[in-house]
Design an enzyme around this catalytic site. Structure first.
Site, PDB file in Angstrom:
ATOM      1  N   GLU A 122      -2.884  -8.781   3.294  1.00 48.89           N
ATOM      2  CA  GLU A 122      -3.281  -9.290   4.617  1.00 48.89           C
ATOM      3  C   GLU A 122      -4.789  -9.258   4.811  1.00 48.89           C
ATOM      4  OE1 GLU A 122      -1.936  -6.385   3.945  1.00 48.89           O
ATOM      5  OE2 GLU A 122      -2.777  -4.829   5.257  1.00 48.89           O
TER       6      GLU A 122
ATOM      7  N   CYS B 233       0.833  -1.209   0.000  1.00 54.93           N
ATOM      8  CA  CYS B 233       0.000   0.000   0.000  1.00 54.93           C
ATOM      9  C   CYS B 233       0.870   1.263   0.000  1.00 54.93           C
ATOM     10  CB  CYS B 233      -0.981  -0.031   1.180  1.00 54.93           C
ATOM     11  SG  CYS B 233      -2.256   1.220   1.063  1.00 54.93           S
TER      12      CYS B 233
ATOM     13  N   HIS C 121      -4.093  -4.691  -0.166  1.00 52.87           N
ATOM     14  CA  HIS C 121      -3.715  -5.213   1.162  1.00 52.87           C
ATOM     15  C   HIS C 121      -3.781  -6.737   1.145  1.00 52.87           C
ATOM     16  CE1 HIS C 121      -3.404  -1.510   3.481  1.00 52.87           C
ATOM     17  NE2 HIS C 121      -4.283  -1.040   2.632  1.00 52.87           N
TER      18      HIS C 121
END
EC number: 4.3.2.10
Lengths: 251, 219
Positions: free
Chosen positions: B203, B98, B201
């Site tokens: 994650e 990001c 992202h």
């Protein structure tokens, strides 16, 4: 292509889900972590946890729950309910929340939106707006829709956007629980006028309602609770339907 | 379209045994919440440490540079701690996420900030022609397209969905190994030598994101 988001909402009281849930796979229907995992595996795009206890002494229980959820799922989730200070936000983000949602606190002190956006970034500040139509005019309500304010819903939506909110969660109290469809007229008016995403809430009862809220209501995301908890509509089934209807959706 | 729910991992990080874990340094700086990156690495069984200590970062097997937040203050913070030099000199696999991707580029329009210049690429603000159709930030799930044959993209389904939240994007370049379309095409993932960077992202991107992180850990 950017897709429309489907967001189940879990109401939390003292670290447990409330409102009925009817998942046969669940060993314990009250465990929010287990429910979150199921929704995440089924293809929910995000989750919202609404803490309806929201008293100071229960905050620790909520933070522990947020950490457990963050460790268990790999999709974004928002935590809301009783958040009013920078410290509250810091606490929940540190526990693992991706976004927080504020409602009454923003109405009482709009500057808090600017302060939170400056401190944590707009991307994690969702402003929830509860609206009710009174004699043809849409007014913002607080305290779960019980208390009327003099704020016009459209004007307030503009103001929270200008103050740095990252997204708006718009709940029509007139439609909530009716299962008769979302408030598409108001959603379309607000979503078209604003530069930030609008999450529609209140009124979901059928798969067609979701199609309507994305097409006529111009919503970027749609939130619902009981129809998912009671398995009246399954998320894979809903996403399959929306895809066939030409709505851009994550498969 | 591949259904990711039916799609299973074929490879594991088998060499990560408890007594011989690789060390992952997650760079600590004044950016937003990095907790979710740490939890994602924990789910993959990696031993990750959040640190701004140059020695620990240099000694790690892999380095992850996460981020959410504002570019100029993040660059200032890195320079004050001489982490800009550490990042530029690093030889092991390095992943920017990001804001981490944007800071690895040459320059960003966010407060007109000179960045680290690992990728000779400019970062620009999304300017929608029509705010009704295109909102900024770009929030939600979007597809990675035109995937290059690259180890970090190994075993991904076609046009996989990843989760984005950003207002600035890196232009397409010769280092783009996957792109995404929002208003126009932009760099979804960049790669140059030991440096990788992803705008979404991973994650928070379900099984697809986990696979990308797992591929990075297996480099």
């Amino acid at each position: 292509m950017l897709t429309k988001r489907i967001i189940p909402c879990l109401d939390i009281k003292d670290g447990r889900t409330v409102k009925g849930v009817n998942f046969v796979e669940l060993r314990d229907a009250g465990d929010p972590v287990e429910l979150a995992k199921i929704y995440s595996d089924e293809g929910a795009d995000e989750l919202v946890f609404l803490d309806i206890t929201a008293t100071v002494d229960k905050r620790k229980t909520l933070a522990e729950l947020v950490t457990k959820v963050a460790k268990a799922i790999n999709i974004p989730f928002t935590v809301g309910g009783g958040i009013s200070t920078i410290e509250d936000v810091k606490f929940l983000l540190a526990a693992g929340a991706d976004k927080i949602s504020i409602n009454s606190a923003a109405v009482h002190n709009p500057q808090i939106i600017n302060d939170m956006a400056a401190e944590f970034g707009s991307q994690c500040i969702v402003v929830a707006i509860d609206t009710r139509n009174v004699d043809g005019i849409d007014f913002v309500h607080t305290h779960g829709g019980r208390k009327a304010t003099l704020l016009r819903t459209q004007a307030w939506a503009h103001e929270v956007c200008d103050r740095g909110a990252g997204e708006i969660l718009l709940t029509s109290m007139d439609h909530d629980g009716t299962k008769a469809g979302f408030f598409n007229e108001l959603l379309a008016e607000i979503s078209s006028a604003l530069s930030i995403p609008v999450i529609a809430s209140g009124g979901a009862g059928s798969m067609e309602h979701f199609k309507d809220v994305f097409t006529f209501g111009k919503a970027d995301a749609a939130l619902a609770a009981s129809i998912f908890h009671f398995k009246e509509i399954g998320i894979p089934e809903l996403k399959g339907y929306l895809g066939n209807e030409g709505v851009s959706i994550r498969k | 379209m591949t259904d990711v729910r039916c799609w299973v991992f074929t490879s594991g990080i088998g060499h990560l045994t408890p007594d011989n874990k690789m060390k992952i340094a997650v760079i600590k700086y004044n950016s937003g919440n990095v907790q979710s990156v740490l939890y994602a690495l924990e789910r993959l069984g990696a031993d990750a440490e959040l640190t701004d200590d140059p020695e620990l970062i240099r000694a790690a097997d892999k380095v992850i540079f996460p981020g959410q937040g504002e570019a100029s203050s993040a660059m200032r913070y890195l320079k004050e701690r001489k982490l800009d030099q550490v990042i530029s000199d690093i030889k092991q696999p390095f992943l920017g996420v990001c804001l981490g991707l944007q800071l690895l580029c040459e320059h960003t329009e966010e407060n007109d900030t000179e960045c680290l210049g690992i990728f000779p690429v400019k970062v620009k603000r999304f300017v929608p022609e029509n705010s009704q159709e295109f909102k900024v930030p770009h929030v939600g799930w979007n597809e990675l397209e035109n995937l290059a044959d690259n180890p970090i993209l190994k075993d991904l389904p076609a046009n996989p969905f990843v989760y984005y939240v950003h207002s600035f994007y890196a232009e397409l370049s010769e280092f783009t190994i996957a792109q995404t379309h929002y208003i126009h095409d932009f760099s979804g993932i960049l790669h140059r030598d030991n440096y990788y960077a992803i705008q979404a992202h991973p994650e928070k991107s379900g099984l697809v994101g986990e696979k990308i992180l797992e591929n990075f850990l297996s480099l």
